[in-house]
Design an enzyme around this catalytic site. Structure first.
Site, short mmCIF file in Angstrom:
data_model
loop_
_atom_site.label_atom_id
_atom_site.label_comp_id
_atom_site.label_asym_id
_atom_site.label_seq_id
_atom_site.Cartn_x
_atom_site.Cartn_y
_atom_site.Cartn_z
CG HIS A 45 26.92 34.34 -68.45
ND1 HIS A 45 28.17 34.90 -68.54
CD2 HIS A 45 26.54 34.07 -69.70
CE1 HIS A 45 28.53 34.96 -69.80
NE2 HIS A 45 27.56 34.46 -70.52
CD GLU A 55 13.16 37.27 -88.19
OE1 GLU A 55 13.58 37.12 -87.04
OE2 GLU A 55 13.86 37.11 -89.22
CG ASP A 102 13.95 40.22 -84.49
OD1 ASP A 102 14.39 41.06 -83.68
OD2 ASP A 102 14.57 39.19 -84.82
CB CYS A 147 9.20 30.33 -85.23
SG CYS A 147 10.02 31.63 -86.16
C1 PEP Z 1 11.93 36.06 -84.01
O1 PEP Z 1 12.43 37.16 -84.27
O2 PEP Z 1 10.75 35.90 -83.62
C2 PEP Z 1 12.75 34.85 -84.12
C3 PEP Z 1 12.23 33.66 -83.98
O3 PEP Z 1 14.09 35.02 -84.32
P1 PEP Z 1 15.11 35.34 -83.12
O4 PEP Z 1 14.35 35.29 -81.81
O5 PEP Z 1 16.17 34.33 -83.19
O6 PEP Z 1 15.55 36.72 -83.46
MG MG Z 2 14.40 37.25 -85.22
#
Ligand code: PEP
Ligand code: MG
Length: 583
Positions: free
Chosen positions: A195, A440, A464, A511
């Site tokens: 936090h 992922e 991931d 992403c």
């Molecule tokens: C990822 O795994 O790259 C992703 C964008 O999902 P998150 O970070 O929410 O697991």
């Molecule tokens: Mg992910």
């Protein structure tokens, strides 16, 4: 013999986990370790009077936390979580039971409750839940101090802007200092997801954590250089170190000004090839402000934060309203990708609850699309909400953590089913809504050609994908050295996925966080990714980097990298790219 007064202070360099970006220099204010409270232990006669005393201390603690929370523009949820613990009937009952069953004083009852609950949290594998053990201790410390009427705290008046140095620090402690006087924060223990880390980032206070031996190396009044971007701290720097750091600070300042100008410019290569850089957002993002960063849309809306912020499952109406409201804030026509509920793994409710029974290894468990297919009512509710909101803009839906073709097929069937349902009820929606699959996990990357034939777009979630490829927990700093975006195994999986998408004629976006690293961003676009989606604040940096290349320059970068990487380590590959990219 030289007296100690003549000795220059010893310079040393420390390295920790970067928590909040920025470079600052200043004097250290070292917080003394918290004074242990001596909890009195005695037997009581009047249980009701003791329970009343406890209730009064709890209500005092509640108003103190509410006051702290009221001071905040961002990060209030921290105190919401603590307040919820204060009101938790289980916690309250546990204290009352101690008093009535064992006739012990309220302070001891609170102490016993804390031991029970904080040990429970501290033993959990999940780093988020381990952090909650600290919340329990903070709250009980507050209640006991209120019971004893001894509210001395570690906070000191910062007479000048200083860098706080401590073993660890609680959010409430941080807020007790006058904010303009906190230049930076350095702690022995903590994590990027704590936090305090969240608050430091929200306030823009540079911060580094996880420095073993920090308190033995830094004393009150030492002069420090703190680089929250790299995690480097220099104690009592030489003149040459200070001069180099001043240059770094100046560069960061100029860079910030230059980047601000980048926001309004399109993402394009130097020779005019249009590229797209979108934003990663969630329910807590002020979407109205995202367009100002130059985002070409929302490439990843992490829908699970709606569940996490409400601390319960939102109704279909609540979801429709949230997605529609978000869509209204995004410039008309821009794409918005709703990533369907990615619950499980590290994503648990704020009070530590999971949406299903505990699992021994939640990261490999019934999470994300697996959970959704296992809970079709929940999944259908969300699909219907996205469909209903889709009549208001360019909304797309995306399945998280797909690892098999069956999952993609089952999800697609449910979407078609929900469309028929809404159609029969004459509810308007976009019948041509695009459905994407995230890649992922390695299995998805390896069957990306099959997935690409049954969805409309792919988004590679490298956060991931890296952890599952290298078997390195993305949140564990002890294996952070293994977590390499440019490991040849990761790059091969990414390349394979991009090629599969391109061959099927569907867009492939990336992403994960590494898409915001200018070096990796250039490589990904050169490898053929159609767009990137990153944190809004990093969009200008990514765009500026891409603008420095011609299209053929980006392609050459990717081609040369893929050619050189056989027999190379992840860091050698990164270094090779870095020498060719100017952020
Ligand atoms: C990822 O795994 O790259 C992703 C964008 O999902 P998150 O970070 O929410 O697991
Ligand atoms: Mg992910």
């Amino acid at each position: 013999m030289e007296s100690s007064a003549d000795c220059p202070p010893v310079m040393c360099e420390l390295c920790g986990l970067p928590v909040s970006r920025g470079c600052v220099s200043g004097r250290a204010v070292v917080l003394a370790p918290p004074t242990e409270i001596n909890v009195p232990e005695f037997t009581i006669d009047d249980c009701q009077a003791e329970i009343d005393r406890l209730d009064e201390a709890i209500s005092k603690s509640r108003s103190q936390l509410l006051n702290l929370s009221a001071e905040l523009n961002a990060g209030r949820e921290i105190f919401d979580g603590m307040l919820m613990m204060l009101d938790d009937p289980l916690v309250l009952q546990s204290c009352r039971d101690e008093i009535t069953q064992y006739r012990v004083n309220a302070e001891l009852a609170v102490k016993r409750m804390t031991e029970k609950f904080s040990n429970l949290f501290a033993e959990m594998d999940d780093p988020y839940l381990r952090e909650r053990a600290r919340d329990v201790r903070d709250i009980s410390d507050r209640i006991i101090r209120n019971l004893l009427g001894r509210f001395e705290s570690r906070s000191r008046t910062l007479s000048e802007p200083s860098i706080l140095v401590s073993d660890s620090i609680s959010p409430a402690e941080l807020l007790s200092f006058s904010r303009p006087n906190i230049l930076g924060i350095i702690t022995v223990s903590g994590s990027v997801t704590s936090h305090v880390a969240l608050l430091a980032r929200a306030f823009g206070i540079p911060s580094v954590t996880s420095i073993a031996g920090l308190l033995a190396r830094v004393s009150d009044g030492d002069f420090l250089l703190l680089d929250g971007t790299s995690g480097r701290v220099v104690v009592n720097p030489s003149a040459a170190e200070q001069a180099a750091f001043a240059l770094l600070q100046e560069r960061a300042r100029l860079d910030a000004a230059e980047l601000a100008a980048e926001c309004g410019r399109p993402a394009a290569t130097a020779d005019g090839r249009q590229l797209k850089v979108l934003a990663n957002t969630d329910a807590n993002t002020p979407h109205g402000a995202v367009a100002a960063t130059g985002a070409d849309g929302i490439g990843l809306y992490r829908s699970e934060y709606l569940w996490l912020s409400l601390n319960r499952t939102p109704t279909e109406e609540e979801q429709t309203a949230a997605y529609s409201a978000m869509l209204r804030e995004v410039p008309a026509g821009q794409p918005v990708v709703i990533r369907m509920l990615d619950i499980g793994g590290d994503k648990v409710m704020r009070d530590g609850r999971r949406m299903q029974d505990p699992e021994t290894n939640p990261f490999l468990g019934n999470r994300s699309i697996r959970f959704l297919l296992d809970n079709p009512d929940e999944f259908r509710r969300q699909i219907r909400a996205v469909l209903r909101a889709s009549s208001g803009g360019n909304l797309r839906l995306m399945y998280p953590m797909v690892s098999t073709l069956e999952e993609l097929r089952a999800a697609n069937l449910l979407v078609e089913d929900c469309k028929s349902e809404l159609q029969s009820m004459n509810v308007p929606f976009n019948p041509d809504i695009l459905r994407g699959s995230m890649v992922e996990v390695p299995s998805a990357a390896l069957i990306a050609d099959d997935l690409a034939k049954e969805c409309d777009f792919i988004s590679i979630g490298t956060n991931d994908l890296i952890q599952y490829t290298l078997a390195a927990d993305r949140q564990n700093d002890r294996v952070a050295r293994l977590y390499q975006p440019t490991h040849p195994a990761v790059l091969r999986l990414i390349k394979r996925t991009i090629d599969a998408g391109n061959a099927a004629g569907i867009p492939v976006s990336v992403c994960g966080e590494c898409a915001a690293d200018p070096v990796v961003a250039s490589l990904l676009i050169g490898m053929g990714a159609t767009s990137l989606s990153v944190s809004p604040s990093l969009i200008p940096l990514v765009k500026r980097t891409l603008r420095s290349f011609t299209w053929s320059g980006l392609q050459a970068l990717a081609c040369d990298t893929l050619d050189m990487m056989s027999g190379k380590t992840g860091s050698e590959v990164y270094q090779f790219c870095k020498e060719r990219v100017k952020p």
